[in-house]
Design an enzyme around this catalytic site. Structure first.
Site, mmCIF file in Angstrom:
data_model
loop_
_atom_site.group_PDB
_atom_site.id
_atom_site.type_symbol
_atom_site.label_atom_id
_atom_site.label_comp_id
_atom_site.label_asym_id
_atom_site.label_seq_id
_atom_site.Cartn_x
_atom_site.Cartn_y
_atom_site.Cartn_z
ATOM 1 N N ILE A 71 0.825 -1.204 0.000
ATOM 2 C CA ILE A 71 0.000 0.000 0.000
ATOM 3 C C ILE A 71 0.857 1.250 0.000
ATOM 4 C CG2 ILE A 71 -1.559 1.394 1.421
ATOM 5 C CD1 ILE A 71 -3.063 -1.019 2.138
ATOM 6 N N LYS A 72 1.917 1.181 0.778
ATOM 7 C CA LYS A 72 2.824 2.324 0.907
ATOM 8 C C LYS A 72 3.310 2.853 -0.442
ATOM 9 C CE LYS A 72 6.188 4.492 3.369
ATOM 10 N NZ LYS A 72 5.579 5.761 3.631
ATOM 11 N N GLY A 73 3.593 1.914 -1.369
ATOM 12 C CA GLY A 73 3.917 2.324 -2.725
ATOM 13 C C GLY A 73 5.281 2.924 -2.899
#
Lengths: 250, 495
Positions: free
Chosen positions: A127-129
């Protein structure tokens, strides 16, 4: 601009100035400095300016050389892999999956071989990407299975089958002696063997040492190089997978 | 903790055999210790420990010595049993004698180190300069390590081949093939130790040698390190679980044994907190480093390690584009320093934000060195500007050492003058991280350690207790479990 010829830019257009540094296995003396200049000349630096030479132990010398390269760059002759798909926002990706497929796209990701560096696969999947873009886990219509590092190829194939993966993402970050190429071809061969022709999931390889034009040699559907963002990967997945049903009916 | 005392693993049992002097491998390079432990596992199980079945077989005359017994067991021509009564007493005594010899060798190696340090001397100043060598070929590593020592390195770490942590055996002999590192083997340890002793004499300074006790074989590798006088070992209580997906129970059991060996051998452990910051954000996750340091300290003390042996780790991994990133780094580094005043803290360089722009990387490494000087770090892992680009060139290492030397010569004493004001940015930030760490510890206490690991509290990785690699090699100890190596280490006895 067509027919453009350029040269490196130091502080004046067309000066051709570059800098290089290298080490020669010679003790530091006049002869070693001459050897460095000879190498610079053969690299196309004329005139070459030896600005720094320093002994590193008794047997090696480190050099910094500045000089004007004699080579010209023909911009028209440069080949790049053009992006064959439109860049979509997360919303557009979700929409493009939702209406034609009516289910989530399943993505399995892993670092294969002995490579223990998950920074690449994590940047794309978590999610952090990466680079301000959220990773694929953030996309509502994607389901992501991140197997982490040092995943064996048979294990990856088995997991992809069990999860009925639509796409398999493989990352290779730290590599030596072309291990990334070897690992990736081994992986694609294993998928071809395990699935009936034409039914294997979409295979995507990524990592800083890959050449984006090597898809055929690696046996994968797409290769992503250094600096790839999650949005690009998601857009490619949609481009390759979501329009398929429509494309089949001419 | 209870877990570690109530279980055993194949690797702990193999470590006992190594301590008793069993070395070598068959033609396919499978070590004899693996053959013998597998034979015990197949015939009687390892829940009682291998000591009783193995030395019972020797006492009964199944084979004249351990090596022959292992060789026979590989061909399936040995019958093993679990002895009872007087037979058991006799087997246990024989096992203890054999393990005692190994423990005494470890003691002798430690005394030898003390002698050499006395004669040659410690590095002239702190932090000690720690440099990594990794070519894959031990015979290439040796000249590079010597060159690094001559260039100013105080500690040489031979990084392991990346595949090794998941091998369930320790390779044998001198090795010339490895990926991004060199295999940890007893012979490689011996060769590098001899080379560093030689260069240490030349330089008049004891050069320390580091390797990795992690992965599936950490008890065995710790034992080999003790036998071959390594000085530091990478040894983190949770690294294998989180980053190698090794089963948590296996890890805690193996950890405890390996740390007991390190305690006995006078080895400084290096913990791996830097890894949390490479997977999670270095500002948001700063408190997980503190929590991990506290847990590593706890597990280490429990296994008998002293403060001077706790090379707790932390790293310079904050995004340099963030405003005040250097002040935040100083706050985190100072917090670790003040929480663990007597531990030889290991300060690790930027890796995550090394972009391939080597010039910017060189500057960043300079700031990393400065932070190390300002906050009085004990062991400084030298950063390479070509991090994430190539394995370091000879020149990269030389430039990196110049960078360290410049900063230490110019600002090495600055930690004396550096006292951030009480309510300034740095102290406020340190207090905030500490408060978050305490919160997290409270949650872990409520939730249980294994659950916290399972939930992905550390490094964002979720690792359930009943999964992961190496689970098959774990057994719950049966009543009457015997392992003389553990007994000797716990009692501090020599025979």
């Amino acid at each position: 601009m067509s027919g453009a010829i350029v040269r490196p830019y130091g502080d004046t257009t067309g000066d051709g100035m570059v800098q290089v540094s290298f080490t020669l296995p010679l003790p530091h003396d006049k002869r070693a400095e001459g050897a460095a200049l000879q190498l610079a000349e053969k690299m196309g630096l004329a005139p070459a300016l030896l600005v720094h030479a320093k002994a590193m132990g008794p047997d090696f010398t480190f050099f910094v050389v500045y000089g004007s390269v004699t080579h010209l760059v023909d911009v028209d002759a440069v080949t790049v892999v053009p992006r064959e798909f439109p860049l979509l926002s997360a919303k557009e990706v979700n929409a493009a999956i939702k209406s034609p497929l009516r289910r989530k796209l399943l993505v399995v990701g892993a670092c294969i071989g002995t490579d223990a560096h998950t920074v690449g696969i994590d940047a794309i999947l978590n999610i952090k990407g990466f680079a301000g873009e959220k990773g694929l886990e953030y996309y509502r219509e994607l389901r992501v299975v991140n197997l982490g590092a040092q995943v064996l190829v048979p294990e990856l194939v088995e997991r992809a089958r069990a999860e009925r993966a639509d796409a398999v993402l493989v990352s290779q970050v730290v590599t030596q002696r072309d291990a990334h190429i070897h690992n990736t071809t081994q992986m694609s061969a294993a998928f071809r063997e395990a699935y009936p022709a034409g039914t294997a999931p979409l295979l995507v390889a990524g990592g800083p040492r890959f050449d984006e034009s090597a898809t055929a040699a690696l046996g994968v559907d797409r290769v992503f190089g250094k600096g790839t963002t999650p949005g690009e990967v998601a857009s490619f997945l949609v481009h390759a997978l979501a329009p398929l049903p429509a494309a089949r009916t001419p | 903790m209870k877990l570690a005392r109530t279980h055993t693993t194949v690797s702990v049992e193999r470590a006992l055999l190594r301590m008793a002097g069993l070395t070598g491998a068959d033609a396919e390079r499978i070590p004899w210790v693996n053959h013998l432990v597998d034979a015990v596992r197949d015939q009687v199980g390892i829940e009682h420990g291998v000591a009783l079945p193995v030395w019972d077989a020797l006492v009964r005359g199944e084979a004249p010595d351990l090596l022959t017994l292992a060789q026979l067991s590989a061909s399936g021509s040995v019958t093993l049993r679990l002895p009872e009564g007087r037979d058991a007493t006799r087997a246990a005594a024989a096992a203890r004698r054999a393990a005692g010899a190994g423990v005494r060798t470890i003691d002798r190696r430690r005394a030898e180190r003390d002698r050499l340090v006395k004669r040659l001397g410690d590095p002239p100043r702190r932090p000690w300069i720690y440099l990594i060598v990794a070519t894959g070929d031990i015979y290439e590593d040796i000249p590079q390590a010597k060159a690094a020592a001559r260039g100013g390195a105080d500690v040489i770490a031979v990084i392991r081949s990346t595949g090794q942590s998941l091998l369930d055996y320790v390779p044998e002999g001198a090795t010339r093939e490895g990926y991004a590192g060199t295999y940890a083997t007893q012979e490689n340890f011996r060769l590098m130790r001899a080379a560093l002793d030689e260069v240490g004499k030349e330089l008049g300074r004891y050069i320390r040698l580091t390797n990795y006790a992690s992965g599936l074989c950490m008890p065995e590798i710790a034992t080999l390190a003790g036998l071959e006088r390594l000085d530091m070992m990478l040894n983190d209580s949770m690294y294998g679980i989180l980053f190698r997906d090794i089963n948590p129970v296996r890890t805690f059991v193996d950890q405890r044994f390996s740390r007991q060996v390190h305690a006995r051998a006078g080895i400084i452990i290096n913990t791996g907190e830097d890894n949390y910051l490479t997977t999670a954000d270095a500002v948001e996750a700063a408190h997980t480093v503190t929590v991990s340091q506290l847990m590593n300290e706890f597990f280490a003390k429990e296994a008998g390690l002293a403060n001077w042996q706790l090379g707790l780790g932390h790293a310079f991994e904050i995004n340099p584009d963030l405003p005040d990133s250097f002040r935040l780094e100083l706050a985190h580094a100072l917090l670790a320093r003040e929480l663990f005043p007597d531990a030889p803290l290991k300060w690790m360089p930027p890796t995550k934000h090394m972009t391939g722009d080597v010039f910017r990387g060189y500057l960043l490494d300079g700031f990393f060195n400065l932070a190390g000087a300002l906050t009085g770090q004990s062991i400084l892992l030298v950063g390479m500007m070509t991090e994430a680009v190539v394995t370091p060139f000879l020149s990269d290492r030389d430039l990196a050492l110049q960078n360290v030397r410049y900063v230490m010569d110019a600002a090495g004493g600055l930690c004396e003058d550096f006292h951030p004001p009480r309510d300034g940015f740095i102290q406020t930030r340190a207090r905030q991280v500490l408060a978050e760490a305490i919160d997290l510890l409270d949650r872990i206490v409520d939730d249980g350690m294994l659950n916290a690991i399972g939930d992905g509290t550390f490094g964002l990785m979720k690792r359930p207790a009943d999964a992961g690699k190496g689970l098959a090699g774990v057994a719950k100890r049966a009543p009457g479990y015997v392992n003389p190596a553990i007994d000797l280490l716990e009692e501090g006895a020599t025979r």
